[in-house]
Design an enzyme around this catalytic site. Structure first.
Site, PDB file in Angstrom:
ATOM      1  N   VAL A   1       0.883  -1.222  -0.025  1.00 17.69           N
ATOM      2  CA  VAL A   1       0.069   0.006   0.188  1.00 17.69           C
ATOM      3  C   VAL A   1       0.740   1.231  -0.050  1.00 17.69           C
ATOM      4  O   VAL A   1       1.852   1.414   0.693  1.00 17.69           O
ATOM      5  CB  VAL A   1      -0.817   0.037   1.184  1.00 17.69           C
ATOM      6  CG1 VAL A   1      -1.586   1.415   1.430  1.00 17.69           C
ATOM      7  CG2 VAL A   1      -1.667  -1.375   1.353  1.00 17.69           C
ATOM      8  N   CYS A   2       0.474   2.042  -0.943  1.00 17.48           N
ATOM      9  CA  CYS A   2       1.571   3.411  -1.014  1.00 17.48           C
ATOM     10  C   CYS A   2       1.218   4.457   0.333  1.00 17.48           C
ATOM     11  O   CYS A   2       0.067   4.676   0.562  1.00 17.48           O
ATOM     12  CB  CYS A   2       1.160   4.311  -2.269  1.00 17.48           C
ATOM     13  SG  CYS A   2       1.842   5.874  -2.305  1.00 17.48           S
ATOM     14  N   VAL A   3       2.465   4.640   0.854  1.00 12.71           N
ATOM     15  CA  VAL A   3       2.468   5.463   2.097  1.00 12.71           C
ATOM     16  C   VAL A   3       1.668   6.833   2.057  1.00 12.71           C
ATOM     17  O   VAL A   3       0.562   7.036   2.893  1.00 12.71           O
ATOM     18  CB  VAL A   3       3.593   5.491   2.867  1.00 12.71           C
ATOM     19  CG1 VAL A   3       4.728   6.098   2.062  1.00 12.71           C
ATOM     20  CG2 VAL A   3       3.671   6.058   4.334  1.00 12.71           C
TER      21      VAL A   3
ATOM     22  N   GLY B   1      -1.941   6.712   0.957  1.00 13.99           N
ATOM     23  CA  GLY B   1      -2.613   6.030   2.394  1.00 13.99           C
ATOM     24  C   GLY B   1      -2.990   7.180   3.403  1.00 13.99           C
ATOM     25  O   GLY B   1      -3.824   7.316   3.890  1.00 13.99           O
TER      26      GLY B   1
END
Lengths: 131, 119, 102, 131, 119, 102
Positions: free
Chosen positions: B77-79, B82
């Site tokens: 998941v892209c930080v 997110g």
């Protein structure tokens, strides 16, 4: 059902509501969640209209089979609307024709109207809900 | 063959995540490898542990979790995406991990094919 | 080098299929999935455009997405191949790049 | 910068990447988050191409002013791409023309190419990223 | 005049929530009343307390919270749409409340105008 | 009875403006906002369609959304009014129904 609901809803106002469906089912969730909205509206004793135009006509196409997708096939629910006294379903003729569909392809009883008549009907509404 | 998969949209609102899952599953069943599934844009919302859909519908988050469990698929998941959307360590369902966007570019380099699913 | 182009939106609502067909090269493949499957039906107003495109690119449609929408694979236009997810994976493997038209 | 990055990235593979922009900015976040992707890609020493076509050409329109929206105006960042050695920016001529725009309306140096040449270029890529 | 507002999309991915907020603020500044803002579909994602966007961008969730604080605007998140997408009591930012879809129909009845913002 | 129709997507990418214009009644108003503001510019290929529609419906465009996209309000086609959010609120109040074409 009508009497019971009128007691439950105290406002007493009856507005002309239209739920407008322009999108195909499954590719997005709008068709399903609009249907949930329509069902809830039945409890408020309003003058409810449901319109299908543009790609929205695919929502009531016969023969939907979602087994291979895993999605719930919610199309039978359109046939249940009558049981909730939601009987004013309108489909735009031009939208069917562009897509090579006819009234016989639809899974529920609807009134097929011209684009001009759909436009006129839309103009008579108090509240238009879209997604 | 090694596939990388990019998922651009969240669960339920769009079919993108479902299509990506079906593609990944079919690829694995055919003997291919999924190098990584990267969740970007609203795609990060697939990682929420709080999703609790009606029992008569598919569970998109659980589908991904199970794929990770059964086949050790790397779900990233892209930080930054997110953080914008409220997907942080605390919200992650098991099987997902948070990392940087570099992991997507790396997937593009390492995988034989990148396949994108979006709106 | 060849490309698998994927299109997932109805051409009645969005321009991405048209943009895709305007950029696909001879020998490329185009896969219609999700809401784009409606474009594959022979009876729609889109059919001539697709038939035209099928002269130079291979066009496929995802069967499970057709079935979900109540569209009969038998009604798909001539020259368009119906595939399942397995076939989708094969197309992605056979072509050197996958380009999603979003 | 190139040498340093090559050390950091051990794979040694150089692929032709293209980031394709077909959507207008602000109405959706895709333009901004694709740009963040392009910036990160600079660290991997790949052969990076950025394409603007269809409504994507509005992303690099001069004079964007988002004060009244509250959105961050990220358009100046396109001009910073050169500093990251990302210099292969392509805009499709037909997309500009349909929108009544010309090269003079763009805020960054780009190569304006025909649709046919854009299509050809796309066909030469190893990895195409879209949103 | 009493306005009801329906927000169909989450923060950041679409401008819908921003446009709805600007409309609501302008209406209040002109002396109108916002009867209710209802968050449906991905719109429920506007209520997450975990959103933490870059400091140089607007904060969509905070904008709504402040509107609720300053003008007692009723911000209602659909319970069923929220469950699908992982927006539950625990995830709610202050100022939002979870309730049923009936609250949207009620807004349609009670408000003089319903204005919808979506994708 | 009159309706304010809102359209928020570019007519180059989506069909909702066209569908809206096909259903708006004489005396109704149409507001272009978000990505739909591009349709208001005089220089685009869409201009003749909008000019045609402006014969029977009033067309407006949201200024803040124009400015964000670097589009000069001075370049908006004749017959299209530029409004801010205040004006949007007024339009919603003046018409009896608001119909969002999503």
């Amino acid at each position: 059902m009508g009497d019971k609901m009128e007691e439950e809803y105290e406002g007493g106002v009856v507005k002309k509501f239209m739920f407008v469906n322009r999108k195909a089912p499954y590719g997005t969730v709008y068709a399903l969640e609009v249907l949930e909205m329509v069902l809830i509206s039945a409890a408020f004793d309003q003058d409810v209209h449901v319109a299908f135009l543009d790609d929205g006509v695919y929502q009531i196409k016969k023969g939907q089979d979602t087994k291979d997708l895993g999605h719930k096939n919610f199309s039978p629910t359109y046939r249940a609307l009558e049981g909730y006294d939601i009987e004013k379903l309108f489909v735009e003729r031009e939208s069917l024709e562009e897509r090579g569909l006819s009234e016989a392809d639809l899974l529920v009883d609807v009134e097929v109207v011209s684009r001009a008549d759909m436009a006129k009907l839309m103009g008579e509404m108090d509240v238009v809900m879209t997604a | 063959m090694k596939f990388g998969i990019l998922v651009n949209e969240g669960p339920y609102n769009h079919q993108a995540s479902d299509s990506a899952y079906r593609f990944a599953k079919a690829a694995i069943d055919k003997g291919h490898q999924i190098f990584r599934v990267f969740f970007y844009y609203d795609g990060v919302l697939n990682a929420t542990k709080h999703s609790d859909p009606p029992s008569d519908d598919r569970n998109v988050v659980k589908n991904w979790q199970k794929l990770a469990e059964d086949h050790k698929v790397d779900l990233v998941v892209c930080v930054a995406a997110g953080m914008r959307r409220g997907i942080v360590e605390d919200s992650l369902a098991p099987g997902f991990r948070i990392s940087g966007l570099g992991q997507l570019i790396e997937a593009g380099i390492q995988a034989d094919r990148m396949v994108t699913f979006g709106d | 080098m060849s490309t698998l182009h994927t299109v997932n939106k109805s051409p009645f609502e969005r321009a991405n299929l048209q943009s895709c067909l305007g950029h696909a090269q001879k020998g490329d493949s185009v896969l219609l999935l999700e809401d784009a499957v409606v474009a594959a039906m022979a009876a729609t107003a889109m059919a001539p455009k697709l038939a035209d495109a099928a002269q130079s690119v291979k066009i496929f449609v995802l069967g499970p997405d057709l079935k979900a929408r109540g569209l009969d694979p038998a009604g798909v236009a001539d020259g368009i191949g119906v595939v399942d997810y397995d076939g989708f994976v094969d197309l992605a493997a056979e072509n050197s790049t996958v380009h999603a038209w979003l």
